[in-house]
Scaffold this motif. Structure first.
Motif, PDB file in Angstrom:
ATOM      1  N   LEU A  63       0.812  -1.208   0.000  1.00  0.00           N
ATOM      2  CA  LEU A  63       0.000   0.000   0.000  1.00  0.00           C
ATOM      3  C   LEU A  63       0.852   1.267   0.000  1.00  0.00           C
ATOM      4  N   SER A  64       0.511   2.185  -0.868  1.00  0.00           N
ATOM      5  CA  SER A  64       1.307   3.392  -1.043  1.00  0.00           C
ATOM      6  C   SER A  64       1.261   4.325   0.167  1.00  0.00           C
ATOM      7  N   LEU A  65       0.192   4.305   0.943  1.00  0.00           N
ATOM      8  CA  LEU A  65       0.109   5.196   2.097  1.00  0.00           C
ATOM      9  C   LEU A  65       1.066   4.795   3.212  1.00  0.00           C
ATOM     10  N   LEU A  66       1.525   3.567   3.180  1.00  0.00           N
ATOM     11  CA  LEU A  66       2.442   3.099   4.215  1.00  0.00           C
ATOM     12  C   LEU A  66       3.864   3.076   3.652  1.00  0.00           C
ATOM     13  N   THR A  67       4.350   4.237   3.311  1.00  0.00           N
ATOM     14  CA  THR A  67       5.671   4.382   2.713  1.00  0.00           C
ATOM     15  C   THR A  67       6.738   4.078   3.757  1.00  0.00           C
ATOM     16  N   PRO A  68       7.692   3.232   3.404  1.00  0.00           N
ATOM     17  CA  PRO A  68       8.756   2.911   4.354  1.00  0.00           C
ATOM     18  C   PRO A  68       9.594   4.139   4.698  1.00  0.00           C
ATOM     19  N   THR A  69      10.104   4.152   5.917  1.00  0.00           N
ATOM     20  CA  THR A  69      11.039   5.188   6.339  1.00  0.00           C
ATOM     21  C   THR A  69      12.346   4.506   6.708  1.00  0.00           C
ATOM     22  N   SER A  70      13.401   5.251   6.805  1.00  0.00           N
ATOM     23  CA  SER A  70      14.717   4.745   7.250  1.00  0.00           C
ATOM     24  C   SER A  70      15.190   3.556   6.430  1.00  0.00           C
ATOM     25  N   GLY A  71      14.923   3.551   5.138  1.00  0.00           N
ATOM     26  CA  GLY A  71      15.442   2.486   4.295  1.00  0.00           C
ATOM     27  C   GLY A  71      14.720   1.155   4.404  1.00  0.00           C
ATOM     28  N   GLU A  72      13.612   1.092   5.131  1.00  0.00           N
ATOM     29  CA  GLU A  72      12.848  -0.148   5.228  1.00  0.00           C
ATOM     30  C   GLU A  72      12.188  -0.444   3.884  1.00  0.00           C
ATOM     31  N   SER A  73      11.974  -1.713   3.600  1.00  0.00           N
ATOM     32  CA  SER A  73      11.273  -2.068   2.369  1.00  0.00           C
ATOM     33  C   SER A  73       9.988  -2.806   2.707  1.00  0.00           C
ATOM     34  N   LYS A  74       9.016  -2.666   1.820  1.00  0.00           N
ATOM     35  CA  LYS A  74       7.746  -3.365   2.002  1.00  0.00           C
ATOM     36  C   LYS A  74       7.916  -4.781   1.461  1.00  0.00           C
ATOM     37  N   PHE A  75       7.509  -5.754   2.221  1.00  0.00           N
ATOM     38  CA  PHE A  75       7.670  -7.151   1.846  1.00  0.00           C
ATOM     39  C   PHE A  75       6.322  -7.790   1.519  1.00  0.00           C
ATOM     40  N   ALA A  76       5.339  -7.600   2.379  1.00  0.00           N
ATOM     41  CA  ALA A  76       4.014  -8.193   2.185  1.00  0.00           C
ATOM     42  C   ALA A  76       2.957  -7.222   2.681  1.00  0.00           C
ATOM     43  N   SER A  77       1.803  -7.280   2.052  1.00  0.00           N
ATOM     44  CA  SER A  77       0.700  -6.413   2.472  1.00  0.00           C
ATOM     45  C   SER A  77      -0.554  -7.244   2.693  1.00  0.00           C
ATOM     46  N   ALA A  78      -1.448  -6.696   3.475  1.00  0.00           N
ATOM     47  CA  ALA A  78      -2.721  -7.363   3.744  1.00  0.00           C
ATOM     48  C   ALA A  78      -3.749  -6.313   4.103  1.00  0.00           C
ATOM     49  N   THR A  79      -5.014  -6.622   3.836  1.00  0.00           N
ATOM     50  CA  THR A  79      -6.108  -5.735   4.230  1.00  0.00           C
ATOM     51  C   THR A  79      -7.196  -6.559   4.918  1.00  0.00           C
ATOM     52  N   GLY A  80      -7.960  -5.919   5.721  1.00  0.00           N
ATOM     53  CA  GLY A  80      -9.093  -6.546   6.392  1.00  0.00           C
ATOM     54  C   GLY A  80     -10.007  -5.459   6.913  1.00  0.00           C
ATOM     55  N   GLY A  81     -11.223  -5.818   7.220  1.00  0.00           N
ATOM     56  CA  GLY A  81     -12.122  -4.779   7.692  1.00  0.00           C
ATOM     57  C   GLY A  81     -13.339  -5.302   8.411  1.00  0.00           C
ATOM     58  N   THR A  82     -14.105  -4.365   8.880  1.00  0.00           N
ATOM     59  CA  THR A  82     -15.354  -4.632   9.567  1.00  0.00           C
ATOM     60  C   THR A  82     -16.248  -3.407   9.395  1.00  0.00           C
ATOM     61  N   ASN A  83     -17.355  -3.376  10.085  1.00  0.00           N
ATOM     62  CA  ASN A  83     -18.280  -2.242  10.023  1.00  0.00           C
ATOM     63  C   ASN A  83     -18.516  -1.696  11.422  1.00  0.00           C
ATOM     64  N   TYR A  84     -18.958  -0.447  11.455  1.00  0.00           N
ATOM     65  CA  TYR A  84     -19.330   0.146  12.736  1.00  0.00           C
ATOM     66  C   TYR A  84     -20.579   1.000  12.568  1.00  0.00           C
ATOM     67  N   ASP A  85     -21.238   1.260  13.698  1.00  0.00           N
ATOM     68  CA  ASP A  85     -22.434   2.091  13.756  1.00  0.00           C
ATOM     69  C   ASP A  85     -22.158   3.256  14.699  1.00  0.00           C
ATOM     70  N   ILE A  86     -22.707   4.410  14.364  1.00  0.00           N
ATOM     71  CA  ILE A  86     -22.577   5.566  15.252  1.00  0.00           C
ATOM     72  C   ILE A  86     -23.874   6.356  15.236  1.00  0.00           C
ATOM     73  N   GLN A  87     -24.312   6.739  16.429  1.00  0.00           N
ATOM     74  CA  GLN A  87     -25.483   7.587  16.585  1.00  0.00           C
ATOM     75  C   GLN A  87     -25.131   8.664  17.601  1.00  0.00           C
ATOM     76  N   THR A  88     -25.428   9.906  17.258  1.00  0.00           N
ATOM     77  CA  THR A  88     -25.214  10.987  18.211  1.00  0.00           C
ATOM     78  C   THR A  88     -26.187  12.120  17.916  1.00  0.00           C
ATOM     79  N   ASN A  89     -26.649  12.756  18.968  1.00  0.00           N
ATOM     80  CA  ASN A  89     -27.468  13.949  18.813  1.00  0.00           C
ATOM     81  C   ASN A  89     -26.639  15.205  19.065  1.00  0.00           C
TER      82      ASN A  89
END
Length: 191
Positions: A63-89
């Motif tokens: 993923l491009s948003l997780l750009t390595p710093t200090s010379g680190e390299s990206k090796f593997a990526s993964a995604t996952g998710g869920t849902n949420y609810d919000i109610q407020t007055n």
């Protein structure tokens, strides 16, 4: 005698009419005030835990948003998710996210910390938009958090998306049986 009885009878009837008439003439209305007091209400619920599984060395797809710093390299990526609810007055509230604890090889301190080898980002569909917050960054052992949305509400929304995106370096190793977990806390603050 009959006249006395008739007079007594008429007197009783007249008294009865006077009593009935005065009872029906009374005002029997009543009223009171009902005060409506609505407190600040905010409810936030998240459906499930999320598991990220890094299965292949797909660094080119990391993923491009997780750009390595200090010379680190990206090796593997993964995604996952869920849902949420919000109610407020409430109006002008903020949704914040923070990592509150870590377990396993992600534990704090010593040689067991793999935090520098993990980059983790959360994307939240919010009342206004889709926002991103980096929770961990490659090359850093610190954990962070931030504001996912600000100045929203009143709002009642269900099944909003929470997506986690992660990258690891080739240096991320996990001890057998180690449960690598981060506890992520969401908080609604503001007015």
């Amino acid at each position: 005698m009959m006249l006395k009885r008739l007079g007594a009878f008429l007197l009783i009837v007249a008294f009865g009419f006077a009593t009935v008439q005065s009872a029906t003439a009374q005002d029997d209305d009543a009223s009171h005030t009902v005060t409506i007091d609505v407190e600040d209400i905010t409810e936030l619920s998240i459906e499930n835990s999320v598991e990220l599984t890094f299965e292949s060395a797909n660094g080119a797809d990391a993923l491009s948003l997780l750009t390595p710093t200090s010379g680190e390299s990206k090796f593997a990526s993964a995604t996952g998710g869920t849902n949420y609810d919000i109610q407020t007055n409430r109006d002008g509230v903020k949704l914040n996210v923070d990592v509150t604890s870590r377990e396993g090889d992600l534990g704090s301190g010593g040689n067991n910390s793999m935090m520098e080898e993990l980059g983790l980002l959360v994307k939240a569909q919010t009342g206004n938009s889709q926002e991103d917050v980096k929770l961990t960054e490659l090359g850093s052992s610190s954990i962070s958090g931030g504001e996912l949305d600000s100045e929203f509400g009143p709002l009642s929304a269900t099944d909003l998306n929470l997506t986690y995106e992660g990258v690891v370096t080739e240096e991320f190793t996990s001890n057998a049986g180690s449960a690598n977990k981060l506890t992520v806390k969401y908080t609604v603050t503001g007015n």
